[in-house]
Design a protein around this motif. Structure first.
Motif, PDB file in Angstrom:
ATOM      1  N   LYS A  96       3.080  31.435  51.900  1.00  0.00           N
ATOM      2  CA  LYS A  96       3.391  30.283  52.733  1.00  0.00           C
ATOM      3  C   LYS A  96       2.264  29.274  52.611  1.00  0.00           C
ATOM      4  O   LYS A  96       1.158  29.684  52.229  1.00  0.00           O
ATOM      5  N   TYR A 125       3.701  38.326  59.962  1.00  0.00           N
ATOM      6  CA  TYR A 125       3.530  38.815  61.335  1.00  0.00           C
ATOM      7  C   TYR A 125       4.831  39.313  61.968  1.00  0.00           C
ATOM      8  O   TYR A 125       4.795  40.022  62.955  1.00  0.00           O
ATOM      9  N   TYR A 153      -2.565  30.234  67.720  1.00  0.00           N
ATOM     10  CA  TYR A 153      -3.166  30.972  66.614  1.00  0.00           C
ATOM     11  C   TYR A 153      -4.547  30.352  66.424  1.00  0.00           C
ATOM     12  O   TYR A 153      -4.678  29.173  66.079  1.00  0.00           O
ATOM     13  N   GLN A 155      -8.600  30.693  64.975  1.00  0.00           N
ATOM     14  CA  GLN A 155      -9.557  31.295  64.032  1.00  0.00           C
ATOM     15  C   GLN A 155     -10.873  30.521  64.151  1.00  0.00           C
ATOM     16  O   GLN A 155     -10.911  29.431  64.714  1.00  0.00           O
ATOM     17  N   TRP A 157     -13.114  30.467  61.127  1.00  0.00           N
ATOM     18  CA  TRP A 157     -13.773  30.461  59.810  1.00  0.00           C
ATOM     19  C   TRP A 157     -14.088  29.070  59.291  1.00  0.00           C
ATOM     20  O   TRP A 157     -14.840  28.932  58.331  1.00  0.00           O
ATOM     21  N   ASP A 181      -1.027  26.099  57.585  1.00  0.00           N
ATOM     22  CA  ASP A 181      -1.612  27.391  57.220  1.00  0.00           C
ATOM     23  C   ASP A 181      -1.313  28.455  58.273  1.00  0.00           C
ATOM     24  O   ASP A 181      -0.849  29.553  57.946  1.00  0.00           O
ATOM     25  N   ILE A 182      -1.578  28.145  59.557  1.00  0.00           N
ATOM     26  CA  ILE A 182      -1.414  29.199  60.568  1.00  0.00           C
ATOM     27  C   ILE A 182      -0.423  28.825  61.671  1.00  0.00           C
ATOM     28  O   ILE A 182       0.220  29.715  62.231  1.00  0.00           O
ATOM     29  N   HIS A 185       2.799  30.282  60.821  1.00  0.00           N
ATOM     30  CA  HIS A 185       2.986  31.695  61.175  1.00  0.00           C
ATOM     31  C   HIS A 185       3.452  31.826  62.633  1.00  0.00           C
ATOM     32  O   HIS A 185       4.297  32.647  62.962  1.00  0.00           O
ATOM     33  N   THR A 221     -11.380  31.935  50.756  1.00  0.00           N
ATOM     34  CA  THR A 221     -11.030  31.941  52.171  1.00  0.00           C
ATOM     35  C   THR A 221     -11.811  33.050  52.883  1.00  0.00           C
ATOM     36  O   THR A 221     -11.909  34.159  52.366  1.00  0.00           O
ATOM     37  N   GLN A 259      -8.704  26.277  63.760  1.00  0.00           N
ATOM     38  CA  GLN A 259      -9.517  27.034  62.799  1.00  0.00           C
ATOM     39  C   GLN A 259     -10.999  26.847  63.127  1.00  0.00           C
ATOM     40  O   GLN A 259     -11.858  27.214  62.340  1.00  0.00           O
ATOM     41  N   TRP A 326      -3.234  44.422  60.375  1.00  0.00           N
ATOM     42  CA  TRP A 326      -2.846  43.363  59.440  1.00  0.00           C
ATOM     43  C   TRP A 326      -2.385  43.904  58.084  1.00  0.00           C
ATOM     44  O   TRP A 326      -1.298  43.534  57.617  1.00  0.00           O
TER      45      TRP A 326
HETATM   46  C1  SOE Z   1      -6.491  31.648  56.435  1.00  0.00           C
HETATM   47  O1  SOE Z   1      -6.282  30.847  57.547  1.00  0.00           O
HETATM   48  C2  SOE Z   1      -5.488  32.812  56.400  1.00  0.00           C
HETATM   49  O2  SOE Z   1      -5.831  33.610  55.298  1.00  0.00           O
HETATM   50  C3  SOE Z   1      -4.037  32.350  56.239  1.00  0.00           C
HETATM   51  O3  SOE Z   1      -3.845  31.614  55.048  1.00  0.00           O
HETATM   52  C4  SOE Z   1      -3.123  33.568  56.291  1.00  0.00           C
HETATM   53  O4  SOE Z   1      -1.785  33.176  56.134  1.00  0.00           O
HETATM   54  C5  SOE Z   1      -3.343  34.285  57.642  1.00  0.00           C
HETATM   55  O5  SOE Z   1      -2.493  35.409  57.756  1.00  0.00           O
HETATM   56  C6  SOE Z   1      -4.787  34.703  57.777  1.00  0.00           C
HETATM   57  O6  SOE Z   1      -5.616  33.555  57.620  1.00  0.00           O
END
Ligand code: SOE
Length: 386
Positions: A96, A125, A153, A155, A157, A181-182, A185, A221, A259, A326
């Motif tokens: 995706k 997921y 969602y 993160q 990073w 990206d997320i 999801h 990543t 993120q 995961w």
């Molecule tokens: C980075 O944000 C990433 O690797 C995504 O691209 C994935 O789809 C996600 O499941 C985990 O984080």
């Protein structure tokens, strides 16, 4: 039963997680890997015992031995490679987002339909046992009418302006970053659990670091840049954002995507409230499902195949207390995908029992992302196109 022969395109985080999961899927055997950097492909081929390493994607796609291809490349290559793979008549699992615009994803969905091969998008997921348990509870009416959904969602990073990866480059990533990206999801998981699509959005997006330090060499990543040799680059895509949503059944919702939230590593979470009860799930505690009640004690259901509904139990491979997460959700997606490939190869209708996202689902998510970008630009509710 003969193993299905698989080729992987890409060598980054996603390609490596697919390879690890495939090593635990009994129907599949990875026989080829391709990267534009042939040395990287050869190094991974050696590590995973893969017999062929290609330095050109086209060579893997047209290898007559390869039956299924996993497209684990950067976003800007999804459209052209997916198209080439479909035209070559192979079964295809794409990372995706399906493409970087809904015009591209529309074309892919249409082509996939014509080709009659199995097509899937890696929205992993959906395939966690406790997410399936939540879906079952809702489909069986235990929550009553669904009124309100929230979550997000999160993160961290990309928290620092010194964090960099190809996703910061709109040429490789496309016009939306955190949402495509997320956020994608979150939308896929929640729509799957609810059984209802997002129909309208009102979004507010933010780029926290309009200038970032880009290392002169590529960074994977979730990895930190190793060197001090950096240059300033302008960032045009969103680091975070909030979205109000309406679902087709009339439920209201909201989600927050980021993120850059310190301490949140991969927190995809949702809470769904109905007229009888509520439930909540968090990817960082994937073996638990919270169930909320008004007139009785709330429950924390733990992932234990002996206690789950049939379809959720089938996604749990270890007894209660033996945590799964995961990598196991991805494995479940691949098991389901390869069952469909077996069905298609026997001439059966693989769509009948499909639970993974196909290219039509991937296209619908792209339309949500387009609507989110438009809403942010125009500061108004935007309908997700039909
Ligand atoms: C980075 O944000 C990433 O690797 C995504 O691209 C994935 O789809 C996600 O499941 C985990 O984080």
């Amino acid at each position: 039963m003969a193993k299905i022969k698989t080729g992987i395109i890409g060598t980054g985080f996603s390609a490596q997680s697919h390879m690890e999961a495939l090593s635990r899927v009994s129907d599949a055997e990875v026989i080829a890997i391709a990267s534009r950097n042939r040395e990287k492909a050869e190094a991974l081929a050696e590590r995973y015992g893969i017999k062929k390493a290609y330095g050109r994607y086209e060579d893997l796609i047209h290898d007559p031995e390869v039956e299924v291809i996993h497209n684990c490349t950067a976003n800007h290559l999804h459209f052209s490679l997916n198209k080439m793979i479909l035209e070559a008549g192979k079964h295809l699992l794409s990372e995706k987002p399906l493409a970087i615009s809904s015009e591209e994803s529309a074309e892919l969905a249409q082509l996939a339909e014509q080709k009659k091969k199995v097509h899937g998008v890696c929205f992993n997921y959906r395939h966690y046992p406790m997410v399936e348990e939540a879906r079952q509870a809702i489909q069986s009416g235990h929550l009553g009418e669904i009124q309100l959904v929230f979550g997000g969602y999160l993160q961290d990073w990309l928290l620092y302006p010194t964090d960099y990866n190809w996703r910061l480059d709109p040429e490789k990533n496309g016009p939306s970053r955190a949402m495509a990206d997320i956020g994608s999801h979150w939308c896929d998981t929640v729509q799957h659990v609810l059984g209802h699509k997002v129909t309208e959005v009102f979004a507010d997006l933010k780029t926290v670091h309009p200038i970032r330090k880009k290392p002169k060499r590529d960074v994977e990543t979730f990895h930190q840049p190793a060197e001090a040799d950096v240059e300033d680059v302008r960032v045009t895509t969103e680091d975070c954002g909030v979205v109000l949503v309406h679902f087709a059944n009339g439920a209201l919702g909201s989600f927050t995507i980021s993120q850059v939230n310190a301490g949140r590593k991969n927190k995809l979470f949702f809470e769904i409230a109905g007229t009888k009860s509520a439930l909540a799930w968090d990817q960082e505690k994937p073996n638990e499902l919270w169930q909320g009640f008004r007139n009785e004690a709330n429950r924390h259901l733990l992932r234990d195949p002996a206690l789950l509904s049939g379809s959720a139990a089938s996604l749990a491979h270890y007894p209660g207390g033996h945590q799964e997460g995961w990598p196991d959700g991805l494995k479940n997606l691949l098991i389901r995908f390869y069952q469909s490939v077996q069905m298609a190869n026997r001439g059966e209708d693989w769509k009948r029992s499909r639970t993974f996202a196909d290219f039509h689902d991937g296209h619908q998510i792209m339309k949500i992302i387009d609507a989110i970008l438009k809403s942010d630009r125009e500061k108004r509710w935007v309908t997700v196109s039909e």
